[in-house]
Design a protein around this motif. Structure first.
Motif, PDB file in Angstrom:
ATOM      1  N   VAL A 199       0.831  -1.204   0.000  1.00 19.98           N
ATOM      2  CA  VAL A 199       0.000   0.000   0.000  1.00 19.98           C
ATOM      3  C   VAL A 199       0.868   1.257   0.000  1.00 19.98           C
ATOM      4  O   VAL A 199       0.609   2.208  -0.747  1.00 19.98           O
ATOM      5  CB  VAL A 199      -0.958  -0.002   1.213  1.00 19.98           C
ATOM      6  N   ILE A 200       1.907   1.270   0.826  1.00 20.01           N
ATOM      7  CA  ILE A 200       2.780   2.441   0.887  1.00 20.01           C
ATOM      8  C   ILE A 200       3.419   2.709  -0.469  1.00 20.01           C
ATOM      9  O   ILE A 200       3.411   3.849  -0.968  1.00 20.01           O
ATOM     10  CB  ILE A 200       3.862   2.249   1.975  1.00 20.01           C
ATOM     11  N   ILE A 201       3.953   1.668  -1.100  1.00 20.60           N
ATOM     12  CA  ILE A 201       4.600   1.848  -2.406  1.00 20.60           C
ATOM     13  C   ILE A 201       3.575   2.247  -3.460  1.00 20.60           C
ATOM     14  O   ILE A 201       3.836   3.113  -4.318  1.00 20.60           O
ATOM     15  CB  ILE A 201       5.350   0.574  -2.824  1.00 20.60           C
ATOM     16  N   SER A 202       2.387   1.673  -3.411  1.00 19.62           N
ATOM     17  CA  SER A 202       1.357   2.009  -4.397  1.00 19.62           C
ATOM     18  C   SER A 202       0.877   3.447  -4.230  1.00 19.62           C
ATOM     19  O   SER A 202       0.580   4.136  -5.218  1.00 19.62           O
ATOM     20  CB  SER A 202       0.178   1.039  -4.275  1.00 19.62           C
ATOM     21  N   LYS A 203       0.841   3.931  -3.004  1.00 18.45           N
ATOM     22  CA  LYS A 203       0.451   5.327  -2.781  1.00 18.45           C
ATOM     23  C   LYS A 203       1.551   6.281  -3.252  1.00 18.45           C
ATOM     24  O   LYS A 203       1.265   7.391  -3.711  1.00 18.45           O
ATOM     25  CB  LYS A 203       0.096   5.558  -1.307  1.00 18.45           C
ATOM     26  N   ILE A 204       2.807   5.855  -3.144  1.00 15.84           N
ATOM     27  CA  ILE A 204       3.891   6.657  -3.729  1.00 15.84           C
ATOM     28  C   ILE A 204       3.694   6.747  -5.246  1.00 15.84           C
ATOM     29  O   ILE A 204       3.785   7.840  -5.839  1.00 15.84           O
ATOM     30  CB  ILE A 204       5.265   6.041  -3.404  1.00 15.84           C
ATOM     31  N   LEU A 205       3.415   5.611  -5.870  1.00 16.10           N
ATOM     32  CA  LEU A 205       3.188   5.595  -7.325  1.00 16.10           C
ATOM     33  C   LEU A 205       2.009   6.471  -7.705  1.00 16.10           C
ATOM     34  O   LEU A 205       2.039   7.172  -8.725  1.00 16.10           O
ATOM     35  CB  LEU A 205       2.940   4.160  -7.792  1.00 16.10           C
ATOM     36  N   GLU A 206       0.974   6.454  -6.881  1.00 13.92           N
ATOM     37  CA  GLU A 206      -0.214   7.263  -7.151  1.00 13.92           C
ATOM     38  C   GLU A 206       0.143   8.738  -7.193  1.00 13.92           C
ATOM     39  O   GLU A 206      -0.352   9.496  -8.039  1.00 13.92           O
ATOM     40  CB  GLU A 206      -1.269   6.983  -6.076  1.00 13.92           C
ATOM     41  N   LYS A 207       1.029   9.151  -6.293  1.00 15.04           N
ATOM     42  CA  LYS A 207       1.457  10.549  -6.278  1.00 15.04           C
ATOM     43  C   LYS A 207       2.352  10.862  -7.476  1.00 15.04           C
ATOM     44  O   LYS A 207       2.211  11.918  -8.108  1.00 15.04           O
ATOM     45  CB  LYS A 207       2.204  10.866  -4.984  1.00 15.04           C
ATOM     46  N   LEU A 208       3.244   9.945  -7.819  1.00 18.57           N
ATOM     47  CA  LEU A 208       4.235  10.229  -8.846  1.00 18.57           C
ATOM     48  C   LEU A 208       3.680  10.180 -10.259  1.00 18.57           C
ATOM     49  O   LEU A 208       4.074  10.970 -11.116  1.00 18.57           O
ATOM     50  CB  LEU A 208       5.398   9.238  -8.725  1.00 18.57           C
ATOM     51  N   ARG A 209       2.775   9.233 -10.523  1.00 25.29           N
ATOM     52  CA  ARG A 209       2.327   9.076 -11.911  1.00 25.29           C
ATOM     53  C   ARG A 209       0.810   9.183 -12.089  1.00 25.29           C
ATOM     54  O   ARG A 209       0.290   8.950 -13.174  1.00 25.29           O
ATOM     55  CB  ARG A 209       2.817   7.743 -12.474  1.00 25.29           C
ATOM     56  N   GLY A 210       0.118   9.491 -10.967  1.00 26.66           N
ATOM     57  CA  GLY A 210      -1.321   9.711 -11.060  1.00 26.66           C
ATOM     58  C   GLY A 210      -2.174   8.480 -10.905  1.00 26.66           C
ATOM     59  O   GLY A 210      -3.403   8.569 -10.891  1.00 26.66           O
ATOM     60  N   CYS A 211      -1.557   7.301 -10.769  1.00 30.25           N
ATOM     61  CA  CYS A 211      -2.324   6.070 -10.556  1.00 30.25           C
ATOM     62  C   CYS A 211      -1.453   5.073  -9.797  1.00 30.25           C
ATOM     63  O   CYS A 211      -0.225   5.091  -9.899  1.00 30.25           O
ATOM     64  CB  CYS A 211      -2.810   5.474 -11.875  1.00 30.25           C
ATOM     65  N   PRO A 212      -2.081   4.174  -9.023  1.00 29.81           N
ATOM     66  CA  PRO A 212      -1.320   3.191  -8.242  1.00 29.81           C
ATOM     67  C   PRO A 212      -0.796   2.069  -9.117  1.00 29.81           C
ATOM     68  O   PRO A 212      -0.871   2.134 -10.353  1.00 29.81           O
ATOM     69  CB  PRO A 212      -2.362   2.678  -7.245  1.00 29.81           C
TER      70      PRO A 212
END
Length: 364
Positions: free
Chosen positions: A37-50
């Protein structure tokens, strides 16, 4: 962890774009779920989707199956979290599938030739749960305050509180009413509301772990705060089964004293149970907390034998012992073992169990 040690993960995540197909494979426990979840939320911030796919391995084994590899065929980025695949397999994935990143805290055979973050690379005795490592990575993207509560859930279930004191002291500022007066492992795991959330979302004991891993992931991804969890339909579905599992757990605990096999000279206890749930690790953890110098092995029979071992004092290295105790011929039939000094597991075909048991006692 030191920021320099985290650099392989930070750079890898920065280089993922919206066109990449991203898969996360994580361990089948709360630490693995929190990490994903933590890594997916980072991705969500960086590229707009998890991440595009988040899953545990198709089988409870420390290698990937053909089914797992089929899922990875169209993926350009593969993140392995809290799951200690051998270096050869990691390099094979990197060569024949997508670019691989590993974030882990288990012992490993050698450093693979892929981006690799593991505190044991610098200190073989380090014990920092993967969810805390992922939180340290998140701090490089300004997300530490938002995701701290998720990391804490994973740290509790991985018995890592003593190595993450600052994390829980920081959590006290926002969640004092959910935490115990003393921020110790046993108190956090058993005697507070925060620990209850962690236990419910720990998908390891549930029958269909892959299904419940997805529900736990959904519940956490949909929540911006611990206080939002119980409003999630995914959380409520897990909680219903958690209550059923707790009933079986309580029955097993009641049977433990009467049915266990004790070797007082070696200070080791063997206990066999029957359950539709995967509760060997929960029982072993519960009992070992009461007698930390003793080694507890909880055994579940089925199509194969599954063993969970715990020794809270760390007087032996269970990860090494479990591997060494496996009969050599069992390895050809798919037997596996591994884990940490204080907590480890093994699986094998039933015909090898008695020899494994004898070997284990001989090795102590």
């Amino acid at each position: 962890m030191e920021s320099e040690s985290l650099e392989p993960a930070v750079e890898y995540l920065k280089n993922i774009d919206e066109d990449d197909q991203v898969a996360i494979i994580h361990h089948w426990d709360m630490d693995g779920t929190s990490s994903s979840v933590i890594i997916s939320k980072i991705l969500e911030k960086l590229r707009g989707c998890p991440a595009d796919e988040v899953t545990i391995p198709a089988k409870r084994a420390y290698h990937l199956s053909d089914e797992d590899r089929q899922m990875l065929e169209d993926k350009t980025k593969i993140l392995i979290l809290d799951f200690n695949l051998a270096a050869d397999e990691l390099e094979d994935l990197n060569e024949n599938y997508g670019d691989v990143l590993v974030v882990d805290h288990h012992n490993f055979d050698r450093v693979p030739d892929v981006p690799f973050v593991n505190p044991r690379e610098a200190d073989a005795d380090a014990y920092v749960p993967c969810s805390k490592i992922c939180l340290d990575i998140a701090s490089n993207f300004g997300l530490e305050d938002d995701l701290r509560w998720i990391a804490g859930l994973g740290v509790i279930q991985d018995f890592g509180v003593s190595s993450c004191k600052d994390l829980f002291e920081d959590l006290e500022e926002d969640y004092e009413a959910y935490l115990p007066e003393t921020l110790e492992q046993q108190e956090l795991a058993k005697n507070c509301e925060y620990g209850r959330y962690s236990s419910v979302l720990n998908i390891k004991p549930y029958r269909d772990s892959a299904h419940f891993a997805k529900l736990a992931y959904q519940a956490l991804m949909s929540s911006n705060d611990l206080k939002e969890l119980e409003a999630q339909e995914a959380y409520r579905k897990i909680y219903e089964v958690y209550l059923e599992m707790q009933d079986e757990f309580n029955i097993a605990v009641e049977d433990y004293d009467e049915d266990r096999e004790i070797d007082r000279q070696k200070m080791v206890i063997f206990f066999e149970l029957e359950s539709d749930f995967h509760i060997t690790s929960s029982i072993a953890t519960n009992m070992s907390a009461k007698t930390p110098e003793w080694i507890h092995l909880v055994v579940q029979r089925g199509e194969e034998i599954n063993v969970s071992a715990r020794c809270q004092s760390g007087r032996v290295d269970l990860g090494e012992l479990m591997q060494e105790a496996l009969p050599e011929e069992s390895l050809e039939d798919g037997a596996e073992a591994g884990g940490h000094r204080k907590a480890a597991g093994a699986s094998m075909q039933p015909e090898y169990y008695e020899e494994f048991k004898d070997n284990f006692k001989h090795l102590i």
